[in-house]
Design a protein around this motif. Sequence first.
Motif, PDB file in Angstrom:
ATOM      1  N   THR A  53       0.818  -1.205   0.000  1.00 25.04           N
ATOM      2  CA  THR A  53       0.000   0.000   0.000  1.00 25.04           C
ATOM      3  C   THR A  53       0.861   1.267   0.000  1.00 25.04           C
ATOM      4  OG1 THR A  53      -1.837   1.110   1.101  1.00 25.04           O
ATOM      5  CG2 THR A  53      -0.227   0.052   2.523  1.00 25.04           C
ATOM      6  N   SER A  54       0.308   2.294  -0.598  1.00 19.35           N
ATOM      7  CA  SER A  54       0.878   3.642  -0.536  1.00 19.35           C
ATOM      8  C   SER A  54      -0.313   4.575  -0.414  1.00 19.35           C
ATOM      9  CB  SER A  54       1.681   3.959  -1.806  1.00 19.35           C
ATOM     10  OG  SER A  54       0.817   4.126  -2.909  1.00 19.35           O
ATOM     11  N   ASN A  55      -0.081   5.880  -0.419  1.00 20.55           N
ATOM     12  CA  ASN A  55      -1.233   6.770  -0.273  1.00 20.55           C
ATOM     13  C   ASN A  55      -1.990   6.982  -1.590  1.00 20.55           C
ATOM     14  OD1 ASN A  55       0.598   8.435  -1.535  1.00 20.55           O
ATOM     15  ND2 ASN A  55       0.398  10.112  -0.080  1.00 20.55           N
ATOM     16  N   VAL A  56      -1.569   6.300  -2.683  1.00 14.50           N
ATOM     17  CA  VAL A  56      -2.307   6.396  -3.948  1.00 14.50           C
ATOM     18  C   VAL A  56      -2.636   5.043  -4.578  1.00 14.50           C
ATOM     19  CG1 VAL A  56      -1.545   8.729  -4.560  1.00 14.50           C
ATOM     20  CG2 VAL A  56      -0.195   6.769  -5.283  1.00 14.50           C
ATOM     21  N   ASP A  97     -14.994 -18.333  -6.283  1.00 16.09           N
ATOM     22  CA  ASP A  97     -15.529 -19.596  -5.767  1.00 16.09           C
ATOM     23  C   ASP A  97     -14.637 -20.760  -6.179  1.00 16.09           C
ATOM     24  OD1 ASP A  97     -17.761 -18.372  -4.640  1.00 16.09           O
ATOM     25  OD2 ASP A  97     -18.921 -18.539  -6.486  1.00 16.09           O
ATOM     26  N   ASN A  98     -14.529 -21.751  -5.284  1.00 21.09           N
ATOM     27  CA  ASN A  98     -13.769 -22.981  -5.554  1.00 21.09           C
ATOM     28  C   ASN A  98     -12.372 -22.687  -6.094  1.00 21.09           C
ATOM     29  OD1 ASN A  98     -15.948 -24.708  -4.799  1.00 21.09           O
ATOM     30  ND2 ASN A  98     -16.925 -24.151  -6.730  1.00 21.09           N
ATOM     31  N   ALA A  99     -11.589 -21.967  -5.306  1.00 21.34           N
ATOM     32  CA  ALA A  99     -10.255 -21.551  -5.735  1.00 21.34           C
ATOM     33  C   ALA A  99      -9.297 -21.514  -4.555  1.00 21.34           C
ATOM     34  CB  ALA A  99     -10.326 -20.174  -6.391  1.00 21.34           C
ATOM     35  N   THR A 100      -8.001 -21.345  -4.863  1.00 18.66           N
ATOM     36  CA  THR A 100      -6.982 -21.216  -3.823  1.00 18.66           C
ATOM     37  C   THR A 100      -6.470 -19.787  -3.700  1.00 18.66           C
ATOM     38  OG1 THR A 100      -5.265 -21.832  -5.397  1.00 18.66           O
ATOM     39  CG2 THR A 100      -6.212 -23.611  -4.062  1.00 18.66           C
ATOM     40  N   SER A 101      -6.934 -18.882  -4.563  1.00 24.49           N
ATOM     41  CA  SER A 101      -6.501 -17.487  -4.503  1.00 24.49           C
ATOM     42  C   SER A 101      -7.648 -16.567  -4.894  1.00 24.49           C
ATOM     43  CB  SER A 101      -5.315 -17.252  -5.452  1.00 24.49           C
ATOM     44  OG  SER A 101      -4.961 -15.888  -5.460  1.00 24.49           O
ATOM     45  N   SER A 102      -7.708 -15.435  -4.216  1.00 23.53           N
ATOM     46  CA  SER A 102      -8.719 -14.429  -4.563  1.00 23.53           C
ATOM     47  C   SER A 102      -8.319 -13.654  -5.807  1.00 23.53           C
ATOM     48  CB  SER A 102      -8.894 -13.444  -3.404  1.00 23.53           C
ATOM     49  OG  SER A 102      -7.700 -12.693  -3.206  1.00 23.53           O
ATOM     50  N   GLY A 103      -7.045 -13.760  -6.187  1.00 22.11           N
ATOM     51  CA  GLY A 103      -6.529 -12.881  -7.229  1.00 22.11           C
ATOM     52  C   GLY A 103      -6.169 -11.562  -6.582  1.00 22.11           C
ATOM     53  N   VAL A 104      -5.505 -10.710  -7.304  1.00 17.67           N
ATOM     54  CA  VAL A 104      -5.058  -9.433  -6.740  1.00 17.67           C
ATOM     55  C   VAL A 104      -6.174  -8.403  -6.836  1.00 17.67           C
ATOM     56  CG1 VAL A 104      -3.394  -7.549  -6.925  1.00 17.67           C
ATOM     57  CG2 VAL A 104      -2.646  -9.903  -7.307  1.00 17.67           C
ATOM     58  N   ALA A 105      -6.558  -7.860  -5.690  1.00 18.96           N
ATOM     59  CA  ALA A 105      -7.506  -6.748  -5.630  1.00 18.96           C
ATOM     60  C   ALA A 105      -6.669  -5.475  -5.606  1.00 18.96           C
ATOM     61  CB  ALA A 105      -8.360  -6.843  -4.376  1.00 18.96           C
ATOM     62  N   SER A 106      -7.023  -4.505  -6.426  1.00 18.84           N
ATOM     63  CA  SER A 106      -6.239  -3.270  -6.459  1.00 18.84           C
ATOM     64  C   SER A 106      -7.143  -2.057  -6.606  1.00 18.84           C
ATOM     65  CB  SER A 106      -5.222  -3.305  -7.597  1.00 18.84           C
ATOM     66  OG  SER A 106      -5.877  -3.386  -8.844  1.00 18.84           O
ATOM     67  N   VAL A 107      -6.717  -0.960  -6.008  1.00 19.05           N
ATOM     68  CA  VAL A 107      -7.435   0.311  -6.134  1.00 19.05           C
ATOM     69  C   VAL A 107      -6.440   1.453  -6.258  1.00 19.05           C
ATOM     70  CG1 VAL A 107      -9.512  -0.403  -4.880  1.00 19.05           C
ATOM     71  CG2 VAL A 107      -7.632   0.586  -3.629  1.00 19.05           C
ATOM     72  N   SER A 108      -6.896   2.512  -6.918  1.00 17.84           N
ATOM     73  CA  SER A 108      -6.102   3.733  -7.068  1.00 17.84           C
ATOM     74  C   SER A 108      -6.931   4.900  -6.549  1.00 17.84           C
ATOM     75  CB  SER A 108      -5.752   3.962  -8.544  1.00 17.84           C
ATOM     76  OG  SER A 108      -5.243   5.266  -8.732  1.00 17.84           O
ATOM     77  N   SER A 109      -6.311   5.777  -5.780  1.00 20.40           N
ATOM     78  CA  SER A 109      -7.040   6.917  -5.224  1.00 20.40           C
ATOM     79  C   SER A 109      -7.489   7.888  -6.309  1.00 20.40           C
ATOM     80  CB  SER A 109      -6.183   7.655  -4.199  1.00 20.40           C
ATOM     81  OG  SER A 109      -5.026   8.188  -4.816  1.00 20.40           O
ATOM     82  N   THR A 110      -6.875   7.831  -7.475  1.00 27.29           N
ATOM     83  CA  THR A 110      -7.226   8.761  -8.561  1.00 27.29           C
ATOM     84  C   THR A 110      -8.346   8.234  -9.450  1.00 27.29           C
ATOM     85  OG1 THR A 110      -5.525   7.844 -10.015  1.00 27.29           O
ATOM     86  CG2 THR A 110      -4.886   9.712  -8.615  1.00 27.29           C
ATOM     87  N   ALA A 111      -8.849   7.027  -9.188  1.00 20.26           N
ATOM     88  CA  ALA A 111      -9.849   6.400 -10.054  1.00 20.26           C
ATOM     89  C   ALA A 111     -11.137   7.212 -10.181  1.00 20.26           C
ATOM     90  CB  ALA A 111     -10.160   4.992  -9.569  1.00 20.26           C
ATOM     91  N   LYS A 112     -11.548   7.911  -9.140  1.00 22.60           N
ATOM     92  CA  LYS A 112     -12.790   8.695  -9.187  1.00 22.60           C
ATOM     93  C   LYS A 112     -12.516  10.176  -8.959  1.00 22.60           C
ATOM     94  CE  LYS A 112     -15.884   5.004  -7.729  1.00 22.60           C
ATOM     95  NZ  LYS A 112     -16.870   4.569  -6.734  1.00 22.60           N
ATOM     96  N   GLY A 114     -10.038  11.458  -7.109  1.00 20.05           N
ATOM     97  CA  GLY A 114      -9.419  11.745  -5.825  1.00 20.05           C
ATOM     98  C   GLY A 114      -7.942  12.066  -5.979  1.00 20.05           C
ATOM     99  N   TYR A 115      -7.316  12.386  -4.865  1.00 21.96           N
ATOM    100  CA  TYR A 115      -5.896  12.733  -4.866  1.00 21.96           C
ATOM    101  C   TYR A 115      -5.084  11.694  -4.115  1.00 21.96           C
ATOM    102  CZ  TYR A 115      -1.629  15.338  -3.839  1.00 21.96           C
ATOM    103  OH  TYR A 115      -0.319  15.718  -3.704  1.00 21.96           O
ATOM    104  N   LYS A 116      -5.530  11.345  -2.886  1.00 21.13           N
ATOM    105  CA  LYS A 116      -4.805  10.346  -2.099  1.00 21.13           C
ATOM    106  C   LYS A 116      -5.748   9.698  -1.092  1.00 21.13           C
ATOM    107  CE  LYS A 116      -3.222  13.347   1.614  1.00 21.13           C
ATOM    108  NZ  LYS A 116      -2.085  13.782   2.407  1.00 21.13           N
ATOM    109  N   PHE A 117      -5.323   8.529  -0.590  1.00 20.61           N
ATOM    110  CA  PHE A 117      -6.072   7.853   0.459  1.00 20.61           C
ATOM    111  C   PHE A 117      -5.748   8.502   1.798  1.00 20.61           C
ATOM    112  CE2 PHE A 117      -5.261   4.145  -2.450  1.00 20.61           C
ATOM    113  CZ  PHE A 117      -6.565   4.007  -2.882  1.00 20.61           C
TER     114      PHE A 117
END
Length: 145
Positions: A53-56, A97-112, A114-117
């Motif tokens: 994690t970072s602030n963006v 469902d029926n897996a060993t990994s959720s996969g990578v969840a990612s978000v960016s503070s600039t997506a909507k 914004g500037y930073k988290f």
Amino acid sequence: MKKSKRIAALIAAVLMAVTVFTSAMYVSAATVIPKYVGDYSSSGYTISMYRSTSNVLVYAKTESKVKATRIATTILTTVVDKKGEQVAPVNVDKGVDNATSSGVASVSSTAKGGYKFTKVNIYHAALFNNTIVSPNPAVYTYPFS
């Protein structure tokens, strides 16, 4: 000019326009891989937790050596603009469902716009045969100034 070159030029132009107008950031493939932070065990099942994690930018995933009925990673955020005023949060729930990994969840503070988290909460959980495995407390909070 050949048709294929025109199509390639058009695709390049569209990608540049999207980058300019959405303030998209270049992220190398190495950044996308969250760092291992530990395991959590309950009722004979173990999940591994990964976070970066970072602030963006925030990346997280949940893994298990045993196939889970459902495995998930959820990221909830608080985002501010350049004036420090709260804007729409950027949240993601990545579950499989029926897996060993959720996969990578990612978000960016600039997506909507914004500037930073200012705050990021990350939840890791898995369901094995009606047994929920999730750290208690289930949330990891990163406050940013």
